[in-house]
Design a protein around this motif. Structure first.
Motif, PDB file in Angstrom:
ATOM      1  N   ALA A 178      -6.127   9.246   0.191  1.00  0.00           N
ATOM      2  CA  ALA A 178      -5.672  10.246   0.520  1.00  0.00           C
ATOM      3  C   ALA A 178      -4.081  10.037   0.563  1.00  0.00           C
ATOM      4  O   ALA A 178      -3.471   8.420  -0.116  1.00  0.00           O
ATOM      5  CB  ALA A 178      -4.901   9.821   2.494  1.00  0.00           C
ATOM      6  N   PRO A 179      -3.689  10.877   0.197  1.00  0.00           N
ATOM      7  CA  PRO A 179      -1.930  10.801  -0.921  1.00  0.00           C
ATOM      8  C   PRO A 179      -1.516   9.854   0.360  1.00  0.00           C
ATOM      9  O   PRO A 179      -1.403  10.564   1.610  1.00  0.00           O
ATOM     10  CB  PRO A 179      -1.771  12.305  -0.234  1.00  0.00           C
ATOM     11  CG  PRO A 179      -2.797  13.357  -0.875  1.00  0.00           C
ATOM     12  CD  PRO A 179      -3.897  12.954  -0.210  1.00  0.00           C
ATOM     13  N   VAL A 180      -0.201   9.020  -0.168  1.00  0.00           N
ATOM     14  CA  VAL A 180      -0.134   7.951   0.671  1.00  0.00           C
ATOM     15  C   VAL A 180       1.647   8.582   1.483  1.00  0.00           C
ATOM     16  O   VAL A 180       2.124   8.040   2.294  1.00  0.00           O
ATOM     17  CB  VAL A 180       0.380   6.979   0.087  1.00  0.00           C
ATOM     18  CG1 VAL A 180       1.120   6.869  -1.037  1.00  0.00           C
ATOM     19  CG2 VAL A 180       0.249   5.484   0.663  1.00  0.00           C
ATOM     20  N   ASP A 181       1.922   9.654   0.400  1.00  0.00           N
ATOM     21  CA  ASP A 181       3.020  10.723   0.089  1.00  0.00           C
ATOM     22  C   ASP A 181       3.101  11.877   1.212  1.00  0.00           C
ATOM     23  O   ASP A 181       4.003  12.465   0.756  1.00  0.00           O
ATOM     24  CB  ASP A 181       4.609  10.018  -0.489  1.00  0.00           C
ATOM     25  CG  ASP A 181       5.036   8.703  -0.744  1.00  0.00           C
ATOM     26  OD1 ASP A 181       5.023   8.096   0.701  1.00  0.00           O
ATOM     27  OD2 ASP A 181       5.215   8.091  -2.013  1.00  0.00           O
ATOM     28  N   ALA A 182       1.933  12.372   1.355  1.00  0.00           N
ATOM     29  CA  ALA A 182       1.641  13.828   1.638  1.00  0.00           C
ATOM     30  C   ALA A 182       2.831  13.117   3.258  1.00  0.00           C
ATOM     31  O   ALA A 182       3.259  12.906   3.891  1.00  0.00           O
ATOM     32  CB  ALA A 182       0.806  13.670   2.457  1.00  0.00           C
ATOM     33  N   ALA A 183       3.513  14.740   3.251  1.00  0.00           N
ATOM     34  CA  ALA A 183       4.384  15.290   3.800  1.00  0.00           C
ATOM     35  C   ALA A 183       4.052  16.529   4.537  1.00  0.00           C
ATOM     36  O   ALA A 183       3.125  17.324   4.677  1.00  0.00           O
ATOM     37  CB  ALA A 183       5.659  15.893   3.191  1.00  0.00           C
ATOM     38  N   ASP A 184       4.622  16.566   5.927  1.00  0.00           N
ATOM     39  CA  ASP A 184       4.091  17.475   6.564  1.00  0.00           C
ATOM     40  C   ASP A 184       4.692  18.314   6.908  1.00  0.00           C
ATOM     41  O   ASP A 184       5.595  19.125   5.900  1.00  0.00           O
ATOM     42  CB  ASP A 184       4.101  16.731   8.536  1.00  0.00           C
ATOM     43  CG  ASP A 184       5.409  16.231   8.687  1.00  0.00           C
ATOM     44  OD1 ASP A 184       7.245  16.427   8.420  1.00  0.00           O
ATOM     45  OD2 ASP A 184       5.800  15.376  10.194  1.00  0.00           O
ATOM     46  N   GLN A 185       5.439  19.501   7.897  1.00  0.00           N
ATOM     47  CA  GLN A 185       5.741  20.084   7.822  1.00  0.00           C
ATOM     48  C   GLN A 185       7.575  20.285   7.256  1.00  0.00           C
ATOM     49  O   GLN A 185       8.393  21.027   7.276  1.00  0.00           O
ATOM     50  CB  GLN A 185       6.088  21.329   9.126  1.00  0.00           C
ATOM     51  CG  GLN A 185       6.384  21.390  10.413  1.00  0.00           C
ATOM     52  CD  GLN A 185       6.169  22.308  11.216  1.00  0.00           C
ATOM     53  OE1 GLN A 185       5.399  23.600  10.793  1.00  0.00           O
ATOM     54  NE2 GLN A 185       6.564  22.336  12.774  1.00  0.00           N
ATOM     55  N   TYR A 186       7.663  18.911   8.174  1.00  0.00           N
ATOM     56  CA  TYR A 186       8.944  18.368   7.990  1.00  0.00           C
ATOM     57  C   TYR A 186       9.667  18.185   6.682  1.00  0.00           C
ATOM     58  O   TYR A 186      11.185  17.588   6.788  1.00  0.00           O
ATOM     59  CB  TYR A 186       9.618  17.807   9.274  1.00  0.00           C
ATOM     60  CG  TYR A 186       9.236  18.502  11.115  1.00  0.00           C
ATOM     61  CD1 TYR A 186      10.207  19.547  10.983  1.00  0.00           C
ATOM     62  CD2 TYR A 186       8.374  18.269  11.131  1.00  0.00           C
ATOM     63  CE1 TYR A 186      10.054  20.094  11.933  1.00  0.00           C
ATOM     64  CE2 TYR A 186       8.066  19.156  12.313  1.00  0.00           C
ATOM     65  CZ  TYR A 186       9.122  19.959  12.774  1.00  0.00           C
ATOM     66  OH  TYR A 186       8.864  21.138  14.348  1.00  0.00           O
ATOM     67  N   GLY A 187       8.288  17.746   5.927  1.00  0.00           N
ATOM     68  CA  GLY A 187       9.205  16.672   4.747  1.00  0.00           C
ATOM     69  C   GLY A 187       8.792  15.428   5.283  1.00  0.00           C
ATOM     70  O   GLY A 187       9.406  14.552   4.412  1.00  0.00           O
ATOM     71  N   GLU A 188       8.833  14.768   6.425  1.00  0.00           N
ATOM     72  CA  GLU A 188       7.714  13.628   6.554  1.00  0.00           C
ATOM     73  C   GLU A 188       6.534  13.043   6.322  1.00  0.00           C
ATOM     74  O   GLU A 188       5.484  12.985   5.944  1.00  0.00           O
ATOM     75  CB  GLU A 188       8.289  13.128   8.218  1.00  0.00           C
ATOM     76  CG  GLU A 188       8.870  13.606   8.683  1.00  0.00           C
ATOM     77  CD  GLU A 188      10.017  13.748   9.780  1.00  0.00           C
ATOM     78  OE1 GLU A 188       8.876  12.856  10.817  1.00  0.00           O
ATOM     79  OE2 GLU A 188      10.276  14.439  10.974  1.00  0.00           O
ATOM     80  N   ALA A 219      11.875   7.027   0.751  1.00  0.00           N
ATOM     81  CA  ALA A 219      11.429   8.969   1.275  1.00  0.00           C
ATOM     82  C   ALA A 219      11.930   8.694   1.812  1.00  0.00           C
ATOM     83  O   ALA A 219      12.271   8.521   3.038  1.00  0.00           O
ATOM     84  CB  ALA A 219      10.142   8.858   0.776  1.00  0.00           C
ATOM     85  N   ALA A 220      12.850  10.184   1.769  1.00  0.00           N
ATOM     86  CA  ALA A 220      13.289  10.512   2.697  1.00  0.00           C
ATOM     87  C   ALA A 220      13.255  12.507   3.464  1.00  0.00           C
ATOM     88  O   ALA A 220      12.503  12.738   2.768  1.00  0.00           O
ATOM     89  CB  ALA A 220      14.837  11.285   2.407  1.00  0.00           C
ATOM     90  N   VAL A 221      13.535  12.480   4.759  1.00  0.00           N
ATOM     91  CA  VAL A 221      13.036  13.199   5.403  1.00  0.00           C
ATOM     92  C   VAL A 221      13.227  14.650   4.545  1.00  0.00           C
ATOM     93  O   VAL A 221      14.446  14.841   3.815  1.00  0.00           O
ATOM     94  CB  VAL A 221      13.248  13.375   6.617  1.00  0.00           C
ATOM     95  CG1 VAL A 221      12.958  15.203   7.221  1.00  0.00           C
ATOM     96  CG2 VAL A 221      12.788  12.771   7.378  1.00  0.00           C
TER      97      VAL A 221
END
Length: 156
Positions: free
Chosen positions: A43-53, A112-114
């Motif tokens: 699983a990608p540790v820096d996967a982003a949700d719809q808000y880029g979180e 990592a930033a939103v």
């Protein structure tokens, strides 16, 4: 969880907010799920949700806040509450700081930033500070988070 993954459940599946199983495991401090999701099932540790979180943001958002915290305010985009015994915005598992440490050891980017929505520029440290999650903030600072990071309004 392991049974689902051993039967080829999709670790990249997302909910309506774009959250992956790793986001949800991290938000609840479930290190026993975070580690195999990343190490065994990629699983990608820096996967982003719809808000880029990322999962790190979710873990920091759910750090250890007392119920009466004056800084613990509702999230502009509340997380799903999978445990009816926890308030998704202010309570947490006692393992949040450990989950944050684990995510960072697995390669999550501390700065990592939103990238979308009303909180562009927020880092995990912003979330931890906004929620008054002192143990989580300490771990983030210890592992390289900048206390000087600013969001899109140039606020710390």
């Amino acid at each position: 969880m392991r049974l689902l993954l051993e039967r080829d459940a999709n670790v990249l599946a997302t909910d309506s907010d774009g959250a992956t199983p790793l986001h949800l495991a991290a938000s609840r401090g479930h290190a026993e799920a975070v580690c195999p999701l990343v190490q065994t099932f990629a699983a990608p540790v820096d996967a982003a949700d719809q808000y880029g979180e990322t999962p790190l943001h979710w873990a920091a958002d759910h750090g250890q806040a007392p119920r009466s915290s004056s800084l613990a305010s509702p999230s502009p985009h509340p997380r799903p509450n999978l445990n009816p015994n926890l308030n998704s915005n202010t309570d947490s598992s006692p393992d949040q700081a450990a989950a944050v440490r684990l995510l960072l050891s697995l390669g999550a980017r501390v700065e990592a930033a939103v990238t979308k929505g009303p909180l562009v520029g927020w880092t995990a440290l912003h979330w931890a500070a906004a929620r008054d999650h002192t143990p989580t903030a300490r771990v983030l600072l210890e592992l390289g988070a900048s206390a000087d990071a600013t969001d899109q309004q140039q606020q710390r």
